[in-house]
Scaffold this active site. Sequence first.
Site, PDB file in Angstrom:
ATOM      1  N   LYS A   1       5.227   9.351   8.607  1.00  0.00           N
ATOM      2  CA  LYS A   1       4.994   8.837   9.960  1.00  0.00           C
ATOM      3  C   LYS A   1       6.018   9.343  10.982  1.00  0.00           C
ATOM      4  CE  LYS A   1       2.611   4.854   8.008  1.00  0.00           C
ATOM      5  NZ  LYS A   1       1.232   4.783   8.518  1.00  0.00           N
TER       6      LYS A   1
ATOM      7  N   TYR B   1       0.859  -1.177   0.000  1.00  0.00           N
ATOM      8  CA  TYR B   1       0.000   0.000   0.000  1.00  0.00           C
ATOM      9  C   TYR B   1       0.897   1.229   0.000  1.00  0.00           C
ATOM     10  CZ  TYR B   1      -3.406   3.477   1.689  1.00  0.00           C
ATOM     11  OH  TYR B   1      -4.192   4.593   1.834  1.00  0.00           O
TER      12      TYR B   1
ATOM     13  N   ASP C   1       9.407   2.812  -0.752  1.00  0.00           N
ATOM     14  CA  ASP C   1       8.383   3.494   0.047  1.00  0.00           C
ATOM     15  C   ASP C   1       8.676   3.170   1.512  1.00  0.00           C
ATOM     16  OD1 ASP C   1       4.720   3.451   0.204  1.00  0.00           O
ATOM     17  OD2 ASP C   1       6.268   4.351   1.483  1.00  0.00           O
TER      18      ASP C   1
HETATM   19  P1  KE4 Z   1      -0.670   8.422   4.415  1.00  0.00           P
HETATM   20  O1  KE4 Z   1      -1.184   9.090   3.153  1.00  0.00           O
HETATM   21  O2  KE4 Z   1      -1.744   7.614   5.130  1.00  0.00           O
HETATM   22  O3  KE4 Z   1       0.058   9.401   5.341  1.00  0.00           O
HETATM   23  O4  KE4 Z   1       0.473   7.383   3.989  1.00  0.00           O
HETATM   24  C1  KE4 Z   1       0.154   6.403   3.028  1.00  0.00           C
HETATM   25  C2  KE4 Z   1       1.147   5.255   3.142  1.00  0.00           C
HETATM   26  C3  KE4 Z   1       2.144   5.157   2.198  1.00  0.00           C
HETATM   27  N1  KE4 Z   1       3.060   4.157   2.261  1.00  0.00           N
HETATM   28  C4  KE4 Z   1       3.021   3.245   3.255  1.00  0.00           C
HETATM   29  C5  KE4 Z   1       4.051   2.146   3.290  1.00  0.00           C
HETATM   30  C6  KE4 Z   1       2.018   3.315   4.261  1.00  0.00           C
HETATM   31  O5  KE4 Z   1       2.000   2.385   5.257  1.00  0.00           O
HETATM   32  C7  KE4 Z   1       1.065   4.338   4.210  1.00  0.00           C
HETATM   33  C8  KE4 Z   1      -0.056   4.472   5.217  1.00  0.00           C
HETATM   34  N2  KE4 Z   1      -0.173   3.399   6.158  1.00  0.00           N
HETATM   35  C9  KE4 Z   1      -1.483   3.175   6.704  1.00  0.00           C
HETATM   36  C10 KE4 Z   1      -1.391   1.998   7.678  1.00  0.00           C
HETATM   37  N3  KE4 Z   1      -1.213   0.782   7.029  1.00  0.00           N
HETATM   38  C11 KE4 Z   1      -2.035   4.388   7.364  1.00  0.00           C
HETATM   39  C12 KE4 Z   1      -3.235   4.148   8.240  1.00  0.00           C
HETATM   40  C13 KE4 Z   1      -4.515   4.592   7.582  1.00  0.00           C
HETATM   41  O6  KE4 Z   1      -4.657   4.430   6.338  1.00  0.00           O
HETATM   42  O7  KE4 Z   1      -5.386   5.085   8.334  1.00  0.00           O
END
Ligand code: KE4
Length: 440
Positions: free
Chosen positions: A277, A154, A249
Amino acid sequence: MPRLPRSQASSSGSRSHTLFKEAQRWIPGGVNSPVRGWSRLGGKPPVIQRGEGPCIIDVDGKHYIDYVLSWGPLLHGHAHPKVVRAVQDAAQHGLSFGAPTGAETTIAKLLCTALPSMEQVRMVNSGTEATMSALRLARAATGRDLIIKCEGCYHGHADHLLVAAGSGAATFGHPDSAGVPAAFAEKTLVVPYNDAAAMEAVLTRHHDQVAAIIIEPVAGNMGFVQPLDGYLQALRKLATTHGCLLIFDEVMTGFRTAWGGHQVRCRVRPDLTCLGKVIGGGLPAAAYGGKRSVMRLLAPQGPCYQAGTLSGNPLSVAAGLANLRLAAGKDFYARQERRLQRLVDGLCLRAQRHNVPFQAGVMGTMWGFFFAEAQVRDFTSAAAAHVERWKAFMEVMVARGIYLAPSPFEAAFWSSVHKKEHIDTTLMAADEAFAAAAQV
Ligand code: KE4
């Protein structure tokens, strides 16, 4: 550590339940991000009042030991005094200027010093922005259109990345989201994780059309799945051979598996890296960066446009710098990994005692587990794990005040403020939880 009171996720008479019902009236699904809705666990999440160190407390005053830590940012737990103080100090001078500030250079230098592959970095506000921008830059740098991602990884919710995505998308079982036109998705090719031969076959078939490979160096969005030995090194070679960029990523792994990112630990240098994060310390901040020869293509210097009103804003940068500086000490990650390993070894021992097939892994301050007979190495094997056992385990853990991700397609996290008593309490709850899982 006093025995934690029995905690139930929001049962019908609770204040959590009342507040969540009200939330559902005004917010789609009652949440501002789908995975928070606990759809796999009855859809009644506790509504959180506050966080204290390794714990969160819900509006009914129930305590949970937290291993979600806001999905990764809180490397030092909730409301760490030094992070809070840094934000308070910054806030006194204003919240945002939309103009250059010295602190942005400070964090840029810190990130580029910590990641050898990074000579310049651009701050953005979310991981989605970071990966979306990095892919646009890769397309600008190569003049090519296609991108390759792995099934179950993701990279945020940009249209062209919601193809065989992980995390919330995988949880809902329709990884390809509604609203994404076929035309947006057809430039995205998908291969299984941990399969270098499949990656090579796709690159060969679409030779000189692929702009980039984007990958989570340790996958945390199909559950916690580690790269097989040599996999990342093979991708580095393949990207170089086929003239495409390798994008790590590291939104989740960055400053979680090692100081800098997993690229430091596995000694692979990607062409671009996405961070998020931890570098925001709990406030909205992310970044992408790489060699100067690529980054100079970005506006205002170059033709590749990307912008953001609040990118690099003073409060997020202050929180991020404080969060990172607390982890800069010598052998911080080795020390935390050893402590976390004690928790995971304890979980595996209790699973064994209850004859429950259980796989678990640790990488720095990131960890995860599956109810599976064999090691999980890709989305297919992750999706084949025993979800009903996971559910039975989780219902007891939550009831006993242990807060783990409410989805089997997520990773778990550790903080520097989790102590032995939190491990002991977690393992006590796990004994009961594995007994329940063994009944399924
Ligand atoms: P954000 O747009 O949510 O800040 O980041 C996206 C993203 C990109 N790349 C990786 C490897 C990620 O894990 C994420 C976001 N992770 C999720 C949890 N698996 C965020 C939690 C959520 O979607 O509420």
